[in-house]
Motif scaffolding. Structure first.
Motif, PDB file in Angstrom:
ATOM      1  N   LEU A  36       0.825  -1.192   0.038  1.00  0.00           N
ATOM      2  CA  LEU A  36       0.148   0.036  -0.042  1.00  0.00           C
ATOM      3  C   LEU A  36       0.957   1.204  -0.095  1.00  0.00           C
ATOM      4  CD1 LEU A  36      -2.711  -1.052   2.755  1.00  0.00           C
ATOM      5  CD2 LEU A  36      -3.100  -0.780   0.165  1.00  0.00           C
ATOM      6  N   TYR A  37       0.279   2.355  -0.623  1.00  0.00           N
ATOM      7  CA  TYR A  37       1.014   3.399  -0.702  1.00  0.00           C
ATOM      8  C   TYR A  37      -0.008   4.535  -0.591  1.00  0.00           C
ATOM      9  CZ  TYR A  37       4.508   0.744  -3.483  1.00  0.00           C
ATOM     10  OH  TYR A  37       5.314  -0.474  -3.557  1.00  0.00           O
ATOM     11  N   ARG A  38       0.840   5.952  -0.205  1.00  0.00           N
ATOM     12  CA  ARG A  38      -0.065   7.129   0.294  1.00  0.00           C
ATOM     13  C   ARG A  38       0.507   8.161  -0.716  1.00  0.00           C
ATOM     14  NH1 ARG A  38      -4.288   7.986   3.005  1.00  0.00           N
ATOM     15  NH2 ARG A  38      -3.659   6.512   4.766  1.00  0.00           N
ATOM     16  N   ARG A  39      -0.189   8.917  -1.222  1.00  0.00           N
ATOM     17  CA  ARG A  39       0.166  10.174  -1.909  1.00  0.00           C
ATOM     18  C   ARG A  39      -1.077  11.305  -1.402  1.00  0.00           C
ATOM     19  NH1 ARG A  39      -1.160  12.755  -7.041  1.00  0.00           N
ATOM     20  NH2 ARG A  39       0.815  13.925  -7.582  1.00  0.00           N
ATOM     21  N   GLY A  40      -0.572  12.391  -0.949  1.00  0.00           N
ATOM     22  CA  GLY A  40      -1.539  13.193  -0.622  1.00  0.00           C
ATOM     23  C   GLY A  40      -2.434  12.678   0.652  1.00  0.00           C
ATOM     24  N   GLY A  41      -3.920  12.699   0.312  1.00  0.00           N
ATOM     25  CA  GLY A  41      -4.800  12.000   1.268  1.00  0.00           C
ATOM     26  C   GLY A  41      -5.346  11.001   0.942  1.00  0.00           C
ATOM     27  N   HIS A  42      -4.617  10.099  -0.071  1.00  0.00           N
ATOM     28  CA  HIS A  42      -5.282   9.030  -0.970  1.00  0.00           C
ATOM     29  C   HIS A  42      -4.259   7.776  -0.606  1.00  0.00           C
ATOM     30  CE1 HIS A  42      -8.552  11.494  -2.921  1.00  0.00           C
ATOM     31  NE2 HIS A  42      -7.538  12.235  -3.011  1.00  0.00           N
ATOM     32  N   THR A  43      -5.120   6.613  -0.794  1.00  0.00           N
ATOM     33  CA  THR A  43      -4.420   5.539  -0.399  1.00  0.00           C
ATOM     34  C   THR A  43      -4.584   4.602  -1.910  1.00  0.00           C
ATOM     35  OG1 THR A  43      -5.069   5.233   1.853  1.00  0.00           O
ATOM     36  CG2 THR A  43      -4.077   3.250   0.654  1.00  0.00           C
ATOM     37  N   TYR A  44      -3.082   4.077  -2.287  1.00  0.00           N
ATOM     38  CA  TYR A  44      -3.189   3.360  -3.563  1.00  0.00           C
ATOM     39  C   TYR A  44      -2.418   1.966  -3.347  1.00  0.00           C
ATOM     40  CZ  TYR A  44      -3.459   7.975  -5.379  1.00  0.00           C
ATOM     41  OH  TYR A  44      -3.799   9.567  -5.782  1.00  0.00           O
TER      42      TYR A  44
END
Length: 65
Positions: A26-34
């Motif tokens: 799992l990854y985070r960018r800004g306020g979203h999870t990917y």
């Protein structure tokens, strides 16, 4: 510019097209999870029923830590 950052010790089980299941990071960018998928990143949306839909119509998140 915001970059993708791996979430330590976080993983997900995804179902891809063709009924293929994968364990991914799992990854985070800004306020979203990917999730990492196909050499890139797919955004996870709000839970719907027992799963989480994603920005890719053929990838569904089944479970995540």
């Amino acid at each position: 510019m915001e970059l993708f950052h791996e979430i330590p010790d976080a993983q997900a089980i995804i179902r891809c097209g063709g009924g293929v299941y994968k364990q991914v990071k799992l990854y985070r960018r800004g306020g979203h999870t990917y999730v990492g998928a196909r050499g890139g990143f797919v955004r996870i949306h709000t839970k719907f029923g027992d799963t989480w839909p994603t920005s890719s119509p053929d990838i569904t998140v089944l479970d995540m830590t």
